[in-house]
Design a protein around this motif. Structure first.
Motif, PDB file in Angstrom:
ATOM      1  N   LYS A 153      -0.768  -6.183 -16.977  1.00  0.00           N
ATOM      2  CA  LYS A 153       0.049  -6.251 -15.799  1.00  0.00           C
ATOM      3  C   LYS A 153      -0.688  -5.505 -14.617  1.00  0.00           C
ATOM      4  O   LYS A 153      -0.440  -6.356 -13.499  1.00  0.00           O
ATOM      5  N   THR A 154      -0.854  -4.335 -14.900  1.00  0.00           N
ATOM      6  CA  THR A 154      -1.665  -3.742 -13.411  1.00  0.00           C
ATOM      7  C   THR A 154      -2.804  -4.602 -13.032  1.00  0.00           C
ATOM      8  O   THR A 154      -3.094  -4.600 -11.794  1.00  0.00           O
ATOM      9  N   SER A 155      -3.326  -4.892 -14.044  1.00  0.00           N
ATOM     10  CA  SER A 155      -5.010  -5.529 -13.672  1.00  0.00           C
ATOM     11  C   SER A 155      -4.583  -6.780 -12.739  1.00  0.00           C
ATOM     12  O   SER A 155      -5.404  -7.044 -11.800  1.00  0.00           O
ATOM     13  N   THR A 156      -3.641  -7.461 -13.403  1.00  0.00           N
ATOM     14  CA  THR A 156      -3.119  -8.728 -12.806  1.00  0.00           C
ATOM     15  C   THR A 156      -2.774  -8.372 -11.298  1.00  0.00           C
ATOM     16  O   THR A 156      -3.256  -9.021 -10.321  1.00  0.00           O
ATOM     17  N   MET A 157      -2.017  -7.386 -11.003  1.00  0.00           N
ATOM     18  CA  MET A 157      -1.465  -7.048  -9.825  1.00  0.00           C
ATOM     19  C   MET A 157      -2.597  -6.882  -8.833  1.00  0.00           C
ATOM     20  O   MET A 157      -2.782  -6.804  -7.664  1.00  0.00           O
ATOM     21  N   ARG A 158      -3.521  -5.971  -9.420  1.00  0.00           N
ATOM     22  CA  ARG A 158      -4.644  -5.526  -8.699  1.00  0.00           C
ATOM     23  C   ARG A 158      -5.755  -6.633  -8.087  1.00  0.00           C
ATOM     24  O   ARG A 158      -5.846  -6.573  -7.002  1.00  0.00           O
ATOM     25  N   MET A 159      -5.765  -7.631  -8.978  1.00  0.00           N
ATOM     26  CA  MET A 159      -6.430  -8.722  -8.736  1.00  0.00           C
ATOM     27  C   MET A 159      -5.641  -9.573  -7.504  1.00  0.00           C
ATOM     28  O   MET A 159      -6.398 -10.241  -6.575  1.00  0.00           O
ATOM     29  N   VAL A 160      -4.538  -9.667  -7.675  1.00  0.00           N
ATOM     30  CA  VAL A 160      -3.745 -10.475  -6.615  1.00  0.00           C
ATOM     31  C   VAL A 160      -3.864  -9.753  -5.132  1.00  0.00           C
ATOM     32  O   VAL A 160      -3.929 -10.541  -4.353  1.00  0.00           O
ATOM     33  N   VAL A 161      -3.941  -8.503  -5.052  1.00  0.00           N
ATOM     34  CA  VAL A 161      -4.095  -8.007  -3.940  1.00  0.00           C
ATOM     35  C   VAL A 161      -5.335  -7.638  -3.475  1.00  0.00           C
ATOM     36  O   VAL A 161      -5.648  -6.909  -2.571  1.00  0.00           O
ATOM     37  N   GLY A 162      -6.436  -7.828  -4.272  1.00  0.00           N
ATOM     38  CA  GLY A 162      -7.782  -7.803  -3.988  1.00  0.00           C
ATOM     39  C   GLY A 162      -8.599  -6.613  -4.134  1.00  0.00           C
ATOM     40  O   GLY A 162      -9.590  -6.369  -3.883  1.00  0.00           O
ATOM     41  N   LEU A 188       1.360   0.457  -6.407  1.00  0.00           N
ATOM     42  CA  LEU A 188       0.628   0.504  -7.526  1.00  0.00           C
ATOM     43  C   LEU A 188       0.773   1.578  -8.273  1.00  0.00           C
ATOM     44  O   LEU A 188       0.689   1.615  -9.500  1.00  0.00           O
ATOM     45  N   ASP A 189       0.519   2.795  -7.644  1.00  0.00           N
ATOM     46  CA  ASP A 189       0.543   4.001  -8.354  1.00  0.00           C
ATOM     47  C   ASP A 189       0.855   5.084  -7.200  1.00  0.00           C
ATOM     48  O   ASP A 189       0.304   5.507  -6.171  1.00  0.00           O
ATOM     49  N   ALA A 190       2.281   5.607  -7.310  1.00  0.00           N
ATOM     50  CA  ALA A 190       2.733   6.651  -6.510  1.00  0.00           C
ATOM     51  C   ALA A 190       1.796   7.894  -6.286  1.00  0.00           C
ATOM     52  O   ALA A 190       1.989   8.610  -5.276  1.00  0.00           O
ATOM     53  N   ARG A 191       1.229   8.114  -7.422  1.00  0.00           N
ATOM     54  CA  ARG A 191       0.498   9.410  -7.519  1.00  0.00           C
ATOM     55  C   ARG A 191      -0.885   9.297  -6.687  1.00  0.00           C
ATOM     56  O   ARG A 191      -1.476  10.654  -6.715  1.00  0.00           O
ATOM     57  N   LEU A 208       7.088  -1.160   2.448  1.00  0.00           N
ATOM     58  CA  LEU A 208       8.022  -1.761   3.566  1.00  0.00           C
ATOM     59  C   LEU A 208       7.418  -1.755   4.829  1.00  0.00           C
ATOM     60  O   LEU A 208       8.055  -2.515   5.839  1.00  0.00           O
ATOM     61  N   LEU A 209       6.456  -0.869   5.214  1.00  0.00           N
ATOM     62  CA  LEU A 209       5.904  -0.711   6.598  1.00  0.00           C
ATOM     63  C   LEU A 209       5.808  -2.019   7.472  1.00  0.00           C
ATOM     64  O   LEU A 209       6.213  -2.068   8.482  1.00  0.00           O
ATOM     65  N   GLY A 210       5.090  -2.892   6.760  1.00  0.00           N
ATOM     66  CA  GLY A 210       4.760  -4.235   7.505  1.00  0.00           C
ATOM     67  C   GLY A 210       5.762  -5.536   7.648  1.00  0.00           C
ATOM     68  O   GLY A 210       5.553  -6.281   8.185  1.00  0.00           O
ATOM     69  N   ASP A 211       6.863  -4.855   6.964  1.00  0.00           N
ATOM     70  CA  ASP A 211       8.063  -6.021   7.002  1.00  0.00           C
ATOM     71  C   ASP A 211       7.379  -7.211   6.500  1.00  0.00           C
ATOM     72  O   ASP A 211       7.739  -8.310   6.902  1.00  0.00           O
ATOM     73  N   PRO A 212       6.816  -7.253   5.189  1.00  0.00           N
ATOM     74  CA  PRO A 212       6.108  -8.545   4.634  1.00  0.00           C
ATOM     75  C   PRO A 212       7.089  -9.248   3.889  1.00  0.00           C
ATOM     76  O   PRO A 212       8.314  -9.012   3.672  1.00  0.00           O
ATOM     77  N   GLY A 213       6.606 -10.445   3.664  1.00  0.00           N
ATOM     78  CA  GLY A 213       7.395 -11.713   2.947  1.00  0.00           C
ATOM     79  C   GLY A 213       7.098 -11.396   1.537  1.00  0.00           C
ATOM     80  O   GLY A 213       7.987 -12.166   0.885  1.00  0.00           O
ATOM     81  N   THR A 214       6.076 -10.657   1.029  1.00  0.00           N
ATOM     82  CA  THR A 214       5.885 -10.433  -0.299  1.00  0.00           C
ATOM     83  C   THR A 214       6.046  -9.083  -0.884  1.00  0.00           C
ATOM     84  O   THR A 214       5.243  -8.308  -0.130  1.00  0.00           O
ATOM     85  N   PHE A 215       6.495  -8.571  -1.976  1.00  0.00           N
ATOM     86  CA  PHE A 215       6.275  -7.375  -2.512  1.00  0.00           C
ATOM     87  C   PHE A 215       5.716  -7.226  -3.786  1.00  0.00           C
ATOM     88  O   PHE A 215       6.148  -8.194  -4.912  1.00  0.00           O
ATOM     89  N   ILE A 216       4.897  -6.560  -4.282  1.00  0.00           N
ATOM     90  CA  ILE A 216       4.354  -6.335  -5.524  1.00  0.00           C
ATOM     91  C   ILE A 216       4.730  -4.825  -5.819  1.00  0.00           C
ATOM     92  O   ILE A 216       3.995  -3.964  -5.513  1.00  0.00           O
ATOM     93  N   LEU A 217       5.314  -4.350  -6.823  1.00  0.00           N
ATOM     94  CA  LEU A 217       5.895  -3.257  -7.288  1.00  0.00           C
ATOM     95  C   LEU A 217       5.531  -3.046  -8.591  1.00  0.00           C
ATOM     96  O   LEU A 217       6.352  -3.648  -9.678  1.00  0.00           O
ATOM     97  N   GLY A 241      15.132 -13.983   1.311  1.00  0.00           N
ATOM     98  CA  GLY A 241      14.083 -15.141   1.222  1.00  0.00           C
ATOM     99  C   GLY A 241      12.485 -14.561   0.775  1.00  0.00           C
ATOM    100  O   GLY A 241      11.690 -15.326   0.901  1.00  0.00           O
ATOM    101  N   ARG A 242      12.324 -13.259   0.394  1.00  0.00           N
ATOM    102  CA  ARG A 242      11.173 -12.827   0.243  1.00  0.00           C
ATOM    103  C   ARG A 242      10.678 -12.834  -1.267  1.00  0.00           C
ATOM    104  O   ARG A 242      11.783 -13.278  -2.171  1.00  0.00           O
ATOM    105  N   CYS A 243       9.599 -12.883  -1.592  1.00  0.00           N
ATOM    106  CA  CYS A 243       8.959 -13.100  -3.114  1.00  0.00           C
ATOM    107  C   CYS A 243       8.840 -11.534  -3.463  1.00  0.00           C
ATOM    108  O   CYS A 243       8.126 -10.702  -2.785  1.00  0.00           O
ATOM    109  N   VAL A 244       9.469 -11.169  -4.655  1.00  0.00           N
ATOM    110  CA  VAL A 244       9.287  -9.816  -5.270  1.00  0.00           C
ATOM    111  C   VAL A 244       8.866  -9.919  -6.798  1.00  0.00           C
ATOM    112  O   VAL A 244       9.445 -10.733  -7.624  1.00  0.00           O
ATOM    113  N   LEU A 245       7.634  -9.301  -7.088  1.00  0.00           N
ATOM    114  CA  LEU A 245       7.242  -9.327  -8.197  1.00  0.00           C
ATOM    115  C   LEU A 245       7.061  -7.749  -8.772  1.00  0.00           C
ATOM    116  O   LEU A 245       6.599  -6.904  -8.186  1.00  0.00           O
TER     117      LEU A 245
END
Length: 244
Positions: free
Chosen positions: A40-49, A79-82, A142-151, A177-181
Motif C-alpha cells: 500500500k505505502t509503496s503504491t502511494m509513494r509511486m503515485v506521488v513521485g 504518508l508518515d506523520a513522524r 490541506l495547505l494547497g486546497d488540492p483536488g486529490t488527497f492521499i492519506l 468532488g475531490r478524490c480521497v485515497l
C-alpha cells in the motif's frame, strides 16, 4: 482521479507492487486496504513521485505528478506523520511548506486552527504526541486546497474524537468532488468512511468493490479476511500454537 496501470516495483527479486491496476475516482472516498507488507505505502509513494516504478504508470488527473506545475495544488499527502522535522515548531513547519508552494503564511495559521492545533502552534514537533502529529500532517495535506488527497493511516494514534473528525473531514472532501485515497487497518472504521474499497495482497490486486455492494449481513472485515486469506504474510494462530 488517481490511476495506476500495471504498476510494478521490484527490490531485487522481491516485488513490493506487482502489476497493479486501480482507480480512485473523484467525488468518492476510496479505501486502500491489505495485510502488512502488501504494498500500500509503496503504491502511494509511486503515485506521488517519491519512488520510481520498475515499470507501469501512476497518474493524478491524467498525468504523472511531476508533470503538474503546482503539485501542492494538485494533491495533498500524508504518508508518515513522524517524518516532520522535530526541531521545528508546528507553525514554522506549515509556514515553510506554504512558502515552498507559493502560499501565504495565513494559510498555515488558518489550518492550525482548523485541525485543532492552534494552542500547540509554538511547540516543537518532537514534543507533540502521535495524534497531534497526525493532525499536523493532515494540515500539511490541506495547505494547497488540492483536488486529490492521499492519506496513509491518518487515524493512527488519534483518540475517538479525532477519528470521528478525520471521518467527517474526508467525507466532506469527497462531497466537494475531490478524490480521497485512504489506507487503514481498521475495517469497521473504513466501512463507515469509504464509498469503495481496493484490496491488495503481496503487491497484487485482490478485489475492488463498493461498500454498498456487500451482501446483507456481511461486514467489510468479513470480505477483507476472505479476500486476503492466502495473502497475509504475518498471521497469528496458524501454526498450531507455541511449542512446549
Amino acid at each position: 482521479m488517481i490511476e495506476t496501470f500495471r504498476l510494478t516495483k521490484r527490490h531485487r527479486a522481491v516485488a513490493a507492487v506487482d502489476d497493479l491496476t486501480l482507480m480512485a475516482p473523484d467525488g468518492r472516498v476510496t479505501g486502500f486496504v491489505g495485510p502488512n507488507g502488501s504494498g500500500k505505502t509503496s503504491t502511494m509513494r509511486m503515485v506521488v513521485g517519491l519512488d520510481r516504478p520498475t515499470c507501469g504508470t501512476a497518474s493524478i488527473d491524467g498525468r504523472p505528478l511531476r508533470e503538474h506545475r503546482a503539485p501542492q495544488r494538485v494533491v495533498g499527502v500524508l504518508l508518515d506523520a513522524r517524518s516532520a522535522p522535530g526541531g521545528m515548531t508546528a507553525r514554522a513547519h506549515l509556514r515553510w511548506l506554504a512558502a515552498a508552494g507559493g502560499l501565504p503564511d495565513r494559510r498555515a495559521d488558518e489550518l492550525l486552527e482548523e485541525v485543532g492545533l492552534a494552542p500547540a502552534a509554538s511547540r516543537r514537533i518532537a514534543a507533540l504526541s502521535l495524534g497531534m502529529r497526525q493532525r499536523l500532517g493532515i494540515a500539511a495535506a490541506l495547505l494547497g486546497d488540492p483536488g486529490t488527497f492521499i492519506l496513509d493511516e491518518p487515524v493512527n494514534g488519534l483518540d475517538p474524537d479525532g477519528v470521528r473528525w478525520v471521518r467527517q473531514l474526508v467525507r466532506r472532501l469527497a462531497a466537494d468532488g475531490r478524490c480521497v485515497l485512504i489506507s487503514s487497518h481498521l475495517m469497521a472504521e473504513m466501512q463507515q468512511t469509504a464509498d469503495r474499497v481496493v484490496v491488495i495482497g503481496a503487491g497484487r490486486l485482490l478485489g475492488q468493490f463498493d461498500i454498498g455492494d456487500l451482501a446483507e449481513g456481511t461486514s467489510l472485515e468479513d470480505a477483507y479476511l476472505s479476500l486476503t486469506a492466502g495473502a497475509a504474510q504475518y498471521r497469528a494462530g496458524v501454526t498450531g500454537g507455541p511449542r512446549r
